[in-house]
Design a protein around this motif. Structure first.
Motif, PDB file in Angstrom:
ATOM      1  N   THR A  98      -2.391   0.817  -1.488  1.00 24.26           N
ATOM      2  CA  THR A  98      -2.948  -0.535  -1.543  1.00 24.26           C
ATOM      3  C   THR A  98      -4.418  -0.451  -1.931  1.00 24.26           C
ATOM      4  O   THR A  98      -5.121   0.477  -1.526  1.00 24.26           O
ATOM      5  N   GLU A 116       3.147   4.647  -0.140  1.00 26.58           N
ATOM      6  CA  GLU A 116       2.523   3.335  -0.296  1.00 26.58           C
ATOM      7  C   GLU A 116       1.066   3.482  -0.699  1.00 26.58           C
ATOM      8  O   GLU A 116       0.367   4.379  -0.232  1.00 26.58           O
ATOM      9  N   ASN A 124      -7.621  -3.194  -2.035  1.00 29.62           N
ATOM     10  CA  ASN A 124      -8.094  -4.543  -1.767  1.00 29.62           C
ATOM     11  C   ASN A 124      -9.474  -4.733  -2.379  1.00 29.62           C
ATOM     12  O   ASN A 124     -10.442  -4.115  -1.949  1.00 29.62           O
ATOM     13  N   ALA A 135      -0.954  -3.140  -5.055  1.00 30.50           N
ATOM     14  CA  ALA A 135      -0.127  -2.383  -4.115  1.00 30.50           C
ATOM     15  C   ALA A 135       1.059  -1.759  -4.841  1.00 30.50           C
ATOM     16  O   ALA A 135       1.584  -2.325  -5.798  1.00 30.50           O
TER      17      ALA A 135
END
Length: 478
Positions: free
Chosen positions: A269, A267, A271, A245
């Motif tokens: 991110t 932002e 995963n 992140a």
């Protein structure tokens, strides 16, 4: 104790010297607390001598005093200076280690630190650097306990739990650039050594030319420490879980004192569990503001600036959001929703489902994405004055009324779609409705069977009358 100077012929990697000093303090203090103070000081001096013995020719390590601490199981050095053959000069007013064990250290502190390269005029300085929970047992075991043989590559295997730095400044006198960071904090957790890094009040300034300046209120980064220190490149394989992140708050760039661009929040991110075939990436940029400026008007985006002015925009205020999912096992994934929206402009949203494709491992693999099969594509655009502004600008340029321009555009719809057979009358009706009163336009493209975009494009260009045989196209105006 008078200053100590030494130079030895043994050659080692200079990047590992700092780590060796830290671990020498640990080794000396770890054994010294069972002796009297004098014996502990002798043990510390002996370990520092071992560090100096590993320096390359022409290098030196000096300090004003070195004292072991029995109470804290540590040691303190003052006015530490390290020089390596014109390549590096490092100084610290005070260095303290505490809580030493066998190749471990509870804490390491360095105050008023400067590190410079005389050849490049680059200097890094900080008021204080603190490392906690240092553990070099894995490195010591691999080297048979001789940490004096430690190389820079071994530093990535030295574990630590928390690091802080205050008043971080990097100066490049040659390029007239400075980087200032008020506070930097980092933590490592878990077996994968996930590192969370926080930078507060960052400023990058260039003093030459138009004096560019970049400021960021806060930066946060989560990443796997070992991968970062390995310097892993995309060519080595996609490591989606390396960077978990990144977030940035209140970024602003100015040039010559005038605003160029700013971002309220950004932002990213990703995963993906280590070794997993799945990946889920999300990116968001909020309040991206681009004002009319001399840099915009006179630079490579001069045409865009002229268009902004013609459409009546003094400032562009944009938001961007993107999402991507990929399943490596089935070689399938989805792109979207990918949204671009602008204040008093409109919003564009795209999503697509793809089959038979792999994530590129390097730039050379990107062309291979053209062979991916399209399963479904959806595009939606909602107008918030951009179309009306465009009609007015074009009508003014052509010296005609907006009504006349719209009538001509509607007539062009029928001419453009004439070659499609059989033709869906809904497509023409939707386009004409949107031209007359811009609102929301929704497009869906679904191949009869999954095919790559190149096949669809060639069919549209070479045989548009057969396009409806291979792909279903639906267009709706709301």
């Amino acid at each position: 104790m008078p200053p100590v100077h030494a130079s030895q012929p043994r050659k080692t990697n200079r990047l590992a010297v700092g780590g060796a000093v830290v671990l020498a303090l640990a080794a000396a203090a770890g054994g010294g607390y069972v002796y009297a103070q004098g014996e502990a000081d002798k043990r510390l001096a002996a370990h520092l001598d071992a560090v100096r013995a590993g320096l390359p020719p022409g290098a030196s390590l000096t300090y004003d005093s070195a004292k072991a601490s029995l109470l804290s199981r540590g040691a303190t050095l003052t006015k530490l200076a390290l020089k390596i053959d014109g390549r590096i000069e490092a100084r610290a007013e005070r260095v303290t280690a505490s809580g030493a064990g066998e190749n471990t250290l509870d804490a390491f502190d360095a105050e008023t630190v400067t590190v410079g390269n005389p050849n490049t005029a680059e200097t890094v300085s900080l008021k204080r650097l603190r490392l906690e929970g240092i553990d070099a047992r894995a490195v010591a075991a691999r080297l048979g306990g001789d940490l004096g043989r430690m190389q820079a590559a071994d530093l990535k295997d030295v574990r630590w739990t928390r690091a802080t730095a205050n008043g971080v400044v990097q100066l490049d006198a040659k390029d007239q650039r400075t980087v200032r960071i008020e506070d930097a904090e980092a933590e490592q957790k878990g077996e994968q050594r996930q590192t969370h890094l926080t930078l507060k009040t960052v400023e990058v300034a260039e003093e030459r030319g138009d004096k560019r300046r970049l400021t960021v209120n806060r930066v946060e980064l989560s990443a796997r420490a070992a991968d970062l220190m390995d310097g892993a490149s995309p060519a080595g394989g996609v490591k989606a879980d390396t960077i978990g992140a990144v977030s940035v708050d209140r970024l602003a760039m100015t040039a010559g004192g005038a605003a160029v661009v700013s971002v309220g929040h950004a932002e990213y991110t990703a995963n993906a569990a280590p070794g997993s075939a799945g990946l889920h990436v999300k990116t968001t940029v909020k309040d991206l503001e681009i004002p009319q400026s001399s840099q915009l008007r006179n630079g490579e985006f001069a045409d865009a600036a002229a268009t902004m002015k013609e459409l009546g925009y003094d400032t562009l205020l944009l938001n961007v959001a993107a999402e991507m999912k990929h399943d490596g096992a089935s070689r399938s994934g989805s792109f979207g929703p990918i949204t671009l929206s602008g204040d008093r402009i409109g919003s564009l949203e795209t999503s697509a489902e793809m089959l038979e494709f792999d994530l590129p491992r390097s730039g050379e693999d990107i062309p291979g994405l053209a062979s991916a099969l399209l399963k479904d594509l959806r595009i939606s655009y909602t107008d918030r004055s951009l179309m009306e502004r465009s009609f007015k600008a074009i009508a003014s340029r052509q010296n005609v009324s907006v009504e006349a321009l719209k009538a001509e555009a509607s007539a062009n719809v029928d001419r453009s779609l004439a070659r499609l057979s059989p033709r869906d009358p809904g497509i023409a009706a939707a386009l004409k409705s949107f031209i007359a009163k811009p609102g929301t336009l929704e497009l869906s493209v679904t191949p009869v069977k999954p095919m790559n975009s190149t096949q669809i494009a060639f069919a549209g260009m070479l045989a548009p009358e057969r396009l409806s045989d291979i792909v279903a196209i639906r267009l709706v105006a709301r």
